[in-house]
Design a protein around this motif. Sequence first.
Motif, PDB file in Angstrom:
ATOM      1  N   CYS A   1      -3.955   1.816   8.153  1.00 58.18           N
ATOM      2  CA  CYS A   1      -3.878   2.420   6.912  1.00 58.18           C
ATOM      3  C   CYS A   1      -4.444   3.981   7.038  1.00 58.18           C
ATOM      4  O   CYS A   1      -5.694   4.192   7.683  1.00 58.18           O
TER       5      CYS A   1
ATOM      6  N   CYS B   1      -5.870  -3.008   0.313  1.00 66.83           N
ATOM      7  CA  CYS B   1      -4.759  -2.790   1.244  1.00 66.83           C
ATOM      8  C   CYS B   1      -5.431  -3.862   2.661  1.00 66.83           C
ATOM      9  O   CYS B   1      -6.345  -3.496   2.941  1.00 66.83           O
TER      10      CYS B   1
ATOM     11  N   CYS C   1       0.918  -1.068  -0.156  1.00 67.04           N
ATOM     12  CA  CYS C   1      -0.145   0.008   0.016  1.00 67.04           C
ATOM     13  C   CYS C   1       0.855   1.339   0.050  1.00 67.04           C
ATOM     14  O   CYS C   1       1.706   1.354   0.856  1.00 67.04           O
TER      15      CYS C   1
ATOM     16  N   GLN D   1      -7.691   4.415   5.346  1.00 67.19           N
ATOM     17  CA  GLN D   1      -8.823   3.911   5.937  1.00 67.19           C
ATOM     18  C   GLN D   1      -9.169   4.272   7.280  1.00 67.19           C
ATOM     19  O   GLN D   1     -10.109   3.604   7.976  1.00 67.19           O
TER      20      GLN D   1
ATOM     21  N   VAL E   1       0.186   4.017   0.947  1.00 66.57           N
ATOM     22  CA  VAL E   1      -0.179   5.152   2.164  1.00 66.57           C
ATOM     23  C   VAL E   1       0.474   4.424   3.473  1.00 66.57           C
ATOM     24  O   VAL E   1       1.049   4.967   4.160  1.00 66.57           O
ATOM     25  N   CYS E   2       0.289   2.886   3.698  1.00 66.73           N
ATOM     26  CA  CYS E   2       0.673   2.479   5.045  1.00 66.73           C
ATOM     27  C   CYS E   2       1.879   1.478   4.915  1.00 66.73           C
ATOM     28  O   CYS E   2       2.225   1.087   5.988  1.00 66.73           O
TER      29      CYS E   2
HETATM   30 ZN   LIG Z   1      -2.898   1.064   3.307  1.00 67.36          ZN
END
Ligand SMILES: [Zn+2]
Length: 727
Positions: free
Chosen positions: A470, A464, A446, A473, A448-449
């Motif tokens: 995350c 993800c 992912c 989310q 993002v995370c």
């Molecule tokens: Zn993520």
Amino acid sequence: MADNSALNSGVDCREHLRPTGPTMSAHVDAIQQQAAALRAAIDDANYRYYVLDDPSLPDAEYDRLMRELEALEAAHPELASADSPTRRVGARPASGFAEVRHVIPMLSLANAFSDAHPPAGVDPDHEVRDFVRRVEQALGIVDPEFSVEPKFDGLAMSLRYEHGVLVQGATRGDGTTGEDVTANVRTVKAIPLKLRGAGWPDALEVRGEVYMPKAGFRAYNERMLREGGKPLANPRNGAAGSLRQLDPRVTASRPLAFYAYGVYRPEDPDAVLAHRYTAAMAIVRGWGLPVCPQSGAVRGVEGLLGYFRDIGARRDQLPYGIDGVVYKVDRYDQQRQLGFVARAPRWALAHKFPAEEQSTRVEAIDIQIGRTGAATPVARLQPVGVAGVTVTNATLHNADQVARLDVRVGDSVIVRRAGDVIPEVVRVILERRPAHTRPWKMPAHCPVCGSAIVREDGEAAARCSGGLVCAAQRREAIRHFASRRALDIDGLGERYIEDLIAFDYVHSIADLYTLTLGDFLAMKRRAEERDGVIPETVKAGKIATKWADNLVAAIEASKATTLERFLFALGIPEVGEATAKTLARHFGSLDALAHASEAELTEVDDVGPIMAAHIAAFFAERRNREAIAALRKAGVHWQETAPQRKVAGPLAGQTVVLTGSLSKLTRDEAKDKLESLGAKVAGSVSKKTSFVVAGEAAGSKLDKARALGIEIRGEAQLLELLKAHGA
Ligand SMILES: [Zn+2]
């Protein structure tokens, strides 16, 4: 006469009952007249600017009149009047927007599209011709008269005037019920607070579109970029977003305008102002409401198509955004004759411009993580103008779509945009594909995370797996975690969750358990500052901290929970309340579940392979395990129980049949031990039987096992097997 003018300018009548000397009264009259003159001059300037499109005053002069009137009203509060141009910006509604039921429903129109590249032999305008033919047949006439006008890219609005004064502005909503946005509508200078002239009915409803002129949109965005603010996505969102602001001051700061395209008498829906729609709109314009100058009347299908092409050719030069044109049968009696079909008028048609396509180059393919973790591939494009908007991104929907189109970084592609739909990649121009491109692959982690991106067989979306950690989310994860059927943190609504995240109080769910009363109060103060509202904490003193006390208590209380609630609260994809309950019973403890293999998970009732894969992927993600550990450390706890179904043992999946008598242990003892190793002990032999244990004097079961060719073991072999697995 004096009484009348006092009423009209809203001056308190009691003023006139007070005994005042002749000089005093003359002075008041003079000030009143001065205020009335200023208001009239300002209203007139608005009318000339918005309705006649013939500005009469330079901006500086307009501002000077406004300041003068403001000063006068400030010095003489008794002059206050709700319809004064100084009173456009009022107080925000106390709690959101009230609902407004439309007396006459605000229907949507049937749509027609003209195909820009029709297949051979297909008339690109057949939908418009069909519409005209239906009208002609129903009315029994040839070449009926139509009104024609642009279809504006804004927000449909209903304005209600009572005795010539604007009393309500409402959005279309679902057509039956809209939102009361009166305070915001009042800030739109193109909308008169008071009708001009005379002859209007006591109650009048004017419908039209609030829109953001292109020039105002550009100027607003330039200013935002200069000042580090947030630019608007497009003029349509600009109009809709501005009107749904809770604070009318925000709406007032946005450059909005209005065009009328409908008029009714709500008390008498069948009554009309004139015999024709175009004539009625001319009357409405005379009362001070802007009507689009690019509207008119034509005859027959050729008249409609001529107008459509003409406006289409001038579309980029128009000062407002449009996505097509609207045709209406002009005569009201003919409209009534035609009536409605399926809630759309038979006498009107929206003719939309075809979706526009452009070619550009793919500079990168990124993935975007949605609020529930879905990973959507997005093409980053060399900026290109499509249908009046600069397009820099286009959605590729999912990995299958990327594979189908075979879009690669470096490719030239055709991008399409229709209306306000998200632009999409239609196809790759293979002739222009550069050398050394590579097919795209979904990234493993992912962006993002950093958690693993997983895609289960049979699902279109990859996602993800870091649901608990995350940032993309986070909001949804916390909302779900706190919801009533999960950990049930009473009072932690979406607005607080958003503010907690916006002001950085919460990074992960476990952070909820570190929040103090002071944190909540500080968060609220910052939110109030941001929204420009009077701090409730200041206004109401002690009482206003009660909500925060309650929240802290609710968070504390949520620590004592059950395993099934906790499992549901984790928000594992596919795991609803019922499954969480089954899993909790089956495994008894969180650790047992977290360590279960996919095969072991599929043994649980109602857990299919996709769900098992999601559960396994969730617990395989180290970041999720850490988040759970943090929650337990913060004090979230539950009662763990013995598993109610045997956890899969070394003999899981095996079915054993016992027959005859054993010498070293009873049949029941043998059964218990086999089951403790995960085997199923059945009463009869079948094809599914893994092996049969035959003791002394075994009978028909042994014969059947032989007949089916099933393995037969003696007591000694059984004891060996049990011993080998420690039973
Ligand atoms: Zn993520």
